[in-house]
Design a protein around this motif. Sequence first.
Motif, PDB file in Angstrom:
ATOM      1  N   ALA A 170     -16.302  -9.724  -2.130  1.00 20.90           N
ATOM      2  CA  ALA A 170     -16.626  -9.823  -3.555  1.00 20.90           C
ATOM      3  C   ALA A 170     -16.601  -8.446  -4.215  1.00 20.90           C
ATOM      4  CB  ALA A 170     -17.994 -10.480  -3.735  1.00 20.90           C
ATOM      5  N   LEU A 171     -17.170  -7.460  -3.559  1.00 20.52           N
ATOM      6  CA  LEU A 171     -17.197  -6.101  -4.100  1.00 20.52           C
ATOM      7  C   LEU A 171     -15.791  -5.522  -4.224  1.00 20.52           C
ATOM      8  CD1 LEU A 171     -19.051  -3.790  -5.051  1.00 20.52           C
ATOM      9  CD2 LEU A 171     -19.110  -3.003  -2.671  1.00 20.52           C
ATOM     10  N   SER A 172     -14.935  -5.804  -3.264  1.00 19.11           N
ATOM     11  CA  SER A 172     -13.569  -5.272  -3.319  1.00 19.11           C
ATOM     12  C   SER A 172     -12.811  -5.826  -4.521  1.00 19.11           C
ATOM     13  CB  SER A 172     -12.812  -5.568  -2.025  1.00 19.11           C
ATOM     14  OG  SER A 172     -12.431  -6.916  -1.941  1.00 19.11           O
ATOM     15  N   TYR A 173     -12.937  -7.118  -4.764  1.00 20.20           N
ATOM     16  CA  TYR A 173     -12.247  -7.712  -5.910  1.00 20.20           C
ATOM     17  C   TYR A 173     -12.844  -7.228  -7.227  1.00 20.20           C
ATOM     18  CZ  TYR A 173      -9.310 -10.791  -3.143  1.00 20.20           C
ATOM     19  OH  TYR A 173      -8.359 -11.279  -2.281  1.00 20.20           O
ATOM     20  N   TRP A 174     -14.159  -7.093  -7.275  1.00 19.23           N
ATOM     21  CA  TRP A 174     -14.799  -6.639  -8.508  1.00 19.23           C
ATOM     22  C   TRP A 174     -14.419  -5.193  -8.815  1.00 19.23           C
ATOM     23  CZ3 TRP A 174     -18.684  -2.951  -9.519  1.00 19.23           C
ATOM     24  CH2 TRP A 174     -19.167  -2.985 -10.836  1.00 19.23           C
ATOM     25  N   LEU A 175     -14.540  -4.295  -7.826  1.00 23.46           N
ATOM     26  CA  LEU A 175     -14.185  -2.894  -8.050  1.00 23.46           C
ATOM     27  C   LEU A 175     -12.710  -2.733  -8.393  1.00 23.46           C
ATOM     28  CD1 LEU A 175     -16.147  -0.877  -5.354  1.00 23.46           C
ATOM     29  CD2 LEU A 175     -16.361  -0.724  -7.825  1.00 23.46           C
ATOM     30  N   GLY A 233     -10.793  -4.928  -9.862  1.00 26.49           N
ATOM     31  CA  GLY A 233     -10.633  -5.377 -11.251  1.00 26.49           C
ATOM     32  C   GLY A 233     -11.107  -4.346 -12.253  1.00 26.49           C
ATOM     33  N   GLN A 234     -12.247  -3.714 -11.967  1.00 27.79           N
ATOM     34  CA  GLN A 234     -12.782  -2.683 -12.853  1.00 27.79           C
ATOM     35  C   GLN A 234     -11.839  -1.488 -12.941  1.00 27.79           C
ATOM     36  OE1 GLN A 234     -15.759  -2.783 -14.684  1.00 27.79           O
ATOM     37  NE2 GLN A 234     -15.624  -4.926 -14.118  1.00 27.79           N
ATOM     38  N   ARG A 235     -11.347  -1.045 -11.797  1.00 28.22           N
ATOM     39  CA  ARG A 235     -10.463   0.133 -11.776  1.00 28.22           C
ATOM     40  C   ARG A 235      -9.121  -0.160 -12.441  1.00 28.22           C
ATOM     41  NH1 ARG A 235     -10.692   4.299  -7.443  1.00 28.22           N
ATOM     42  NH2 ARG A 235     -12.883   4.748  -7.233  1.00 28.22           N
ATOM     43  N   VAL A 236      -8.568  -1.333 -12.181  1.00 31.54           N
ATOM     44  CA  VAL A 236      -7.274  -1.684 -12.789  1.00 31.54           C
ATOM     45  C   VAL A 236      -7.434  -1.834 -14.298  1.00 31.54           C
ATOM     46  CG1 VAL A 236      -5.513  -3.495 -12.944  1.00 31.54           C
ATOM     47  CG2 VAL A 236      -6.243  -2.656 -10.707  1.00 31.54           C
ATOM     48  N   ALA A 237      -8.548  -2.402 -14.743  1.00 24.18           N
ATOM     49  CA  ALA A 237      -8.781  -2.517 -16.190  1.00 24.18           C
ATOM     50  C   ALA A 237      -8.845  -1.142 -16.838  1.00 24.18           C
ATOM     51  CB  ALA A 237     -10.073  -3.293 -16.445  1.00 24.18           C
ATOM     52  N   ALA A 238      -9.458  -0.183 -16.167  1.00 24.99           N
ATOM     53  CA  ALA A 238      -9.533   1.180 -16.704  1.00 24.99           C
ATOM     54  C   ALA A 238      -8.163   1.843 -16.695  1.00 24.99           C
ATOM     55  CB  ALA A 238     -10.525   2.008 -15.901  1.00 24.99           C
ATOM     56  N   VAL A 239      -7.373   1.578 -15.681  1.00 23.88           N
ATOM     57  CA  VAL A 239      -6.048   2.199 -15.546  1.00 23.88           C
ATOM     58  C   VAL A 239      -5.076   1.670 -16.604  1.00 23.88           C
ATOM     59  CG1 VAL A 239      -4.035   2.227 -14.005  1.00 23.88           C
ATOM     60  CG2 VAL A 239      -6.269   2.783 -13.127  1.00 23.88           C
ATOM     61  N   LYS A 240      -5.251   0.442 -17.031  1.00 23.20           N
ATOM     62  CA  LYS A 240      -4.351  -0.145 -18.043  1.00 23.20           C
ATOM     63  C   LYS A 240      -4.321   0.664 -19.335  1.00 23.20           C
ATOM     64  CE  LYS A 240      -4.692  -4.999 -16.741  1.00 23.20           C
ATOM     65  NZ  LYS A 240      -5.122  -6.330 -17.194  1.00 23.20           N
ATOM     66  N   GLY A 275      -3.461   5.475 -10.590  1.00 24.19           N
ATOM     67  CA  GLY A 275      -4.726   4.748 -10.628  1.00 24.19           C
ATOM     68  C   GLY A 275      -4.668   3.442  -9.863  1.00 24.19           C
ATOM     69  N   TYR A 276      -3.521   2.779  -9.944  1.00 19.83           N
ATOM     70  CA  TYR A 276      -3.348   1.518  -9.217  1.00 19.83           C
ATOM     71  C   TYR A 276      -3.397   1.768  -7.713  1.00 19.83           C
ATOM     72  CZ  TYR A 276      -1.559  -3.000  -7.785  1.00 19.83           C
ATOM     73  OH  TYR A 276      -1.421  -4.229  -7.203  1.00 19.83           O
ATOM     74  N   ARG A 277      -2.756   2.843  -7.252  1.00 16.19           N
ATOM     75  CA  ARG A 277      -2.785   3.174  -5.829  1.00 16.19           C
ATOM     76  C   ARG A 277      -4.222   3.433  -5.387  1.00 16.19           C
ATOM     77  NH1 ARG A 277       1.419   7.112  -4.390  1.00 16.19           N
ATOM     78  NH2 ARG A 277       0.442   8.324  -6.031  1.00 16.19           N
ATOM     79  N   SER A 278      -4.965   4.173  -6.178  1.00 17.16           N
ATOM     80  CA  SER A 278      -6.362   4.463  -5.856  1.00 17.16           C
ATOM     81  C   SER A 278      -7.193   3.175  -5.785  1.00 17.16           C
ATOM     82  CB  SER A 278      -6.929   5.407  -6.909  1.00 17.16           C
ATOM     83  OG  SER A 278      -8.293   5.605  -6.721  1.00 17.16           O
ATOM     84  N   ALA A 279      -7.003   2.293  -6.750  1.00 14.93           N
ATOM     85  CA  ALA A 279      -7.728   1.021  -6.763  1.00 14.93           C
ATOM     86  C   ALA A 279      -7.360   0.179  -5.546  1.00 14.93           C
ATOM     87  CB  ALA A 279      -7.427   0.258  -8.056  1.00 14.93           C
ATOM     88  N   ILE A 322      -6.301   1.260  -2.587  1.00 11.14           N
ATOM     89  CA  ILE A 322      -6.864   1.860  -1.375  1.00 11.14           C
ATOM     90  C   ILE A 322      -8.340   1.491  -1.231  1.00 11.14           C
ATOM     91  CG2 ILE A 322      -7.493   4.059  -0.292  1.00 11.14           C
ATOM     92  CD1 ILE A 322      -4.784   5.145  -1.384  1.00 11.14           C
ATOM     93  N   VAL A 323      -9.068   1.536  -2.327  1.00 11.90           N
ATOM     94  CA  VAL A 323     -10.483   1.146  -2.288  1.00 11.90           C
ATOM     95  C   VAL A 323     -10.608  -0.327  -1.878  1.00 11.90           C
ATOM     96  CG1 VAL A 323     -12.533   0.756  -3.726  1.00 11.90           C
ATOM     97  CG2 VAL A 323     -11.251   2.896  -3.918  1.00 11.90           C
ATOM     98  N   LYS A 324      -9.769  -1.168  -2.453  1.00 13.71           N
ATOM     99  CA  LYS A 324      -9.801  -2.593  -2.124  1.00 13.71           C
ATOM    100  C   LYS A 324      -9.480  -2.813  -0.648  1.00 13.71           C
ATOM    101  CE  LYS A 324      -7.898  -7.026  -3.593  1.00 13.71           C
ATOM    102  NZ  LYS A 324      -6.940  -7.684  -4.509  1.00 13.71           N
ATOM    103  N   PHE A 325      -8.432  -2.166  -0.159  1.00 13.72           N
ATOM    104  CA  PHE A 325      -8.049  -2.325   1.247  1.00 13.72           C
ATOM    105  C   PHE A 325      -9.169  -1.863   2.173  1.00 13.72           C
ATOM    106  CE2 PHE A 325      -3.348  -1.448  -0.047  1.00 13.72           C
ATOM    107  CZ  PHE A 325      -3.253  -2.705  -0.623  1.00 13.72           C
ATOM    108  N   ALA A 326      -9.790  -0.750   1.842  1.00  7.18           N
ATOM    109  CA  ALA A 326     -10.862  -0.219   2.686  1.00  7.18           C
ATOM    110  C   ALA A 326     -12.066  -1.162   2.717  1.00  7.18           C
ATOM    111  CB  ALA A 326     -11.283   1.156   2.197  1.00  7.18           C
ATOM    112  N   LEU A 327     -12.409  -1.720   1.571  1.00  6.92           N
ATOM    113  CA  LEU A 327     -13.542  -2.648   1.527  1.00  6.92           C
ATOM    114  C   LEU A 327     -13.230  -3.959   2.247  1.00  6.92           C
ATOM    115  CD1 LEU A 327     -14.917  -2.054  -2.056  1.00  6.92           C
ATOM    116  CD2 LEU A 327     -16.150  -1.731   0.094  1.00  6.92           C
ATOM    117  N   LEU A 328     -11.964  -4.335   2.315  1.00  9.49           N
ATOM    118  CA  LEU A 328     -11.595  -5.531   3.058  1.00  9.49           C
ATOM    119  C   LEU A 328     -11.509  -5.246   4.561  1.00  9.49           C
ATOM    120  CD1 LEU A 328      -8.872  -7.034   0.694  1.00  9.49           C
ATOM    121  CD2 LEU A 328     -11.225  -7.833   1.028  1.00  9.49           C
TER     122      LEU A 328
END
Length: 160
Positions: free
Chosen positions: A61-66, A68-75, A86-90, A92-98
Amino acid sequence: METTTQTFNQYLTALRILHGAMVMGLLMFMVIIHFVLQPEQEDDSTLFVNLMVGFMVICIALSYWLYGQRVAAVKTEPNLSAKLAGYRSASIVKFALLEGPSLAALVFYLVSGNIALLGIGALGAVVLAINHPTSVKIKTDLDLSPADTARVDNPNEIVM
């Protein structure tokens, strides 16, 4: 510091290699633990299972939420290069949390021998694997303008 330029295909390939390495590392660790080390099951290891199920759900849940937050900011970034960075950074965070809860479940499996923990680790690996980066997903998630989409679709265009 030297900067390198990338086309979108090179960018996507690098992101896919990173993702694939995380998935394959997790699967190799799983195979080594199960088939080589062969942990013996303890009688009272349900605590580990309950903890790992909760940890897995929270991290997914945290990976999808974070993400989404990061991609929304990157847009809102003004140029394509900043959006892709920014998308790459988002991602990597998602992959790590999964990946994290799966690794933890496998370590607890090694300690306790409870096969349910191996299943939890495998489930996490599947969730990570289905989140592989694709060109369509990147374009959709970033909601690229027609001009940026044309740049991304041009195989010779430097985007980063």
